[in-house]
Write an enzyme that holds these catalytic residues in place. Sequence first.
Site, PDB file in Angstrom:
ATOM      1  N   GLU A 248      19.268   5.440  47.869  1.00  0.00           N
ATOM      2  CA  GLU A 248      18.842   4.633  46.315  1.00  0.00           C
ATOM      3  C   GLU A 248      19.971   4.144  45.610  1.00  0.00           C
ATOM      4  O   GLU A 248      19.938   3.210  45.030  1.00  0.00           O
ATOM      5  CB  GLU A 248      18.007   5.551  45.848  1.00  0.00           C
ATOM      6  N   ASP A 252      21.032   0.197  44.336  1.00  0.00           N
ATOM      7  CA  ASP A 252      20.960   0.076  42.942  1.00  0.00           C
ATOM      8  C   ASP A 252      22.449  -0.587  42.451  1.00  0.00           C
ATOM      9  O   ASP A 252      22.537  -1.400  42.066  1.00  0.00           O
ATOM     10  CB  ASP A 252      20.782   1.147  42.129  1.00  0.00           C
ATOM     11  N   SER A 484      12.632  -0.773  44.464  1.00  0.00           N
ATOM     12  CA  SER A 484      14.017  -0.193  44.227  1.00  0.00           C
ATOM     13  C   SER A 484      14.889  -1.464  44.297  1.00  0.00           C
ATOM     14  O   SER A 484      15.907  -1.361  43.836  1.00  0.00           O
ATOM     15  CB  SER A 484      14.455   1.015  45.056  1.00  0.00           C
TER      16      SER A 484
END
Length: 575
Positions: A248, A252, A484
């Site tokens: 994750e 990002d 995401s």
Amino acid sequence: MRLLSLLFLLGLATLSFAVRSQWAQQGRATHEALITIRFALTQQNLDVLERTLLDISDTTSKNYGKWKTAEEVTELVAPAREISERVASFLERQGATKVENFRDMVKVTAPVSWIEETLHTNLFFFQHKTRTSKVIIRADGGYKIPAEIAEHVDFVAGLFEFPSIKNARTQVGAGVDGYIVPYVIFDLYGIPTTFPVHPNSSICLVEFQDDQSYNKDDLKKFAKENEITETVVSHTVGPYSGSSADTESTLDVQYGGAIALNTTVWFWTVEDWMYDFATDFLNTKNPPLVVSMSWGWPEPEQCQVGNCTGDETSLEYVVRTNVEFQKIGAIGTTLLAASGDQGAPGDSDPECNSKKKPLSSIFPGASPWVLSVGATMLSNMTTEDADPSAEPPICKSWTCSTSTTELVCTIPQALITTGGGFSDYSLQPSYQNAAVAAYFKSGVPLPPQTDFNASNRGFPDVSALGHNYLIALSGDFEQVDGTSASTPVFAAIIAHLNSYRLNNGKPPLAFAVPLIYQAFASDPTIFNDITTGDNKCTEDCCSKFGYEATKGWDPVTGVGTPVFSKLLAFVQTLP
């Protein structure tokens, strides 16, 4: 050498917060151990705050862009000064180690013994069952606010959150429609790679669960293979350990940083949940101008993630956190949140068998005070090959996508289905009334009216690619799907628009959701309209309930994906 080809089901970093089972109670916490909690004080003038924010974010208002200071918005909604001082003084007299009065919230750091005695609760050590190095202190049971201050306190945050630590699920992927790298995103949305970045433009990637990090060597590898400037994180808030990178955070930072080019990058980790983050953000000097949050959980189940114990409800938690989001928008920051990865059924009905609630909303993705971002995917490859001289080295080892046609990102073609629908709690804001009304008049098939509230906030607002991203993780390249991915990309686009405004002596976009709808109303071609697909599937099943994409705004992909040049042209007309 052929790189590792794993397809990571990352998507929205959803939280399995029926997570108490992941943690083993290890006995009573030691009396001297320090923890931090927050007393959320009862607020006032909330109607004034909302009217003010909608006014200064309306591009047709004479007050557009006249953002406030954190002190101004806090003083507006805070209780009378004597009340917050009374609460703080009481806690100090009780012997708390550190008491900070933020006017509508009092932050306390104190030993376990003090918290147990003051709040009539019991605190325990909890150890994660698989990551045994992770130990936290949490309450087991309820708590009681002292009678001397109870009438002034809505709830106490920081006692009951049990983080969900998850590993991404993997699957071998064929990538028949091509892989997504920064080169593809720049080309598809027309984002210039030489955009003049203002030194004060900034983007913040926020990770919850206090177990998130990226690796700097992965950033170097990602930059080299994509022939882009290496992302440098200049501000870090919260714990960071580059030795244990996760999917994750890596996604990002690599894509938020890459698409934002040389924009100042923040990396912020939070152990707790949305209210805790928002209050800390509001008390940060010179905070970032754009915030990307790729996390969410069903609105009606916020008590599984927040601080609801005793009389508090998920509705109250959402309402209070939305006030903090309004304050953040009013001080000049754009909040973006993912719309979810389990389609319209969402995490409330992942197996598509709920008769009571077949459709779900997500928080913060369904908040009226964030820019909600859905996900698209590209259709099959075009017959013409891309210019090899223009492609970065990574496209020599992986087949980068050459398609320019976007569809709804959905299972089974992808590993996630973009979330969307209507909030359970928040009324429809005026800025989207016309767009939502047009959707209902379009004749598109709808779920049963009893399964959603057509008068509430519709989401998402916009979308971006969310399928087949390549990230560098632990020395290899791997694939990632999800909102995401789309959320930090759209956040980077907002950061570019901020650079334009700052370079021209104008304030940042801040609460930009009304701007999106006003841009769409002025010229729908500012966005690529996504009209093919639906969001009826979850990871495990496909439901007969959900929403279909159609012309204009829809609760699948919002108003569509950005045409950067046209969106910039609209922003250039603003004061």
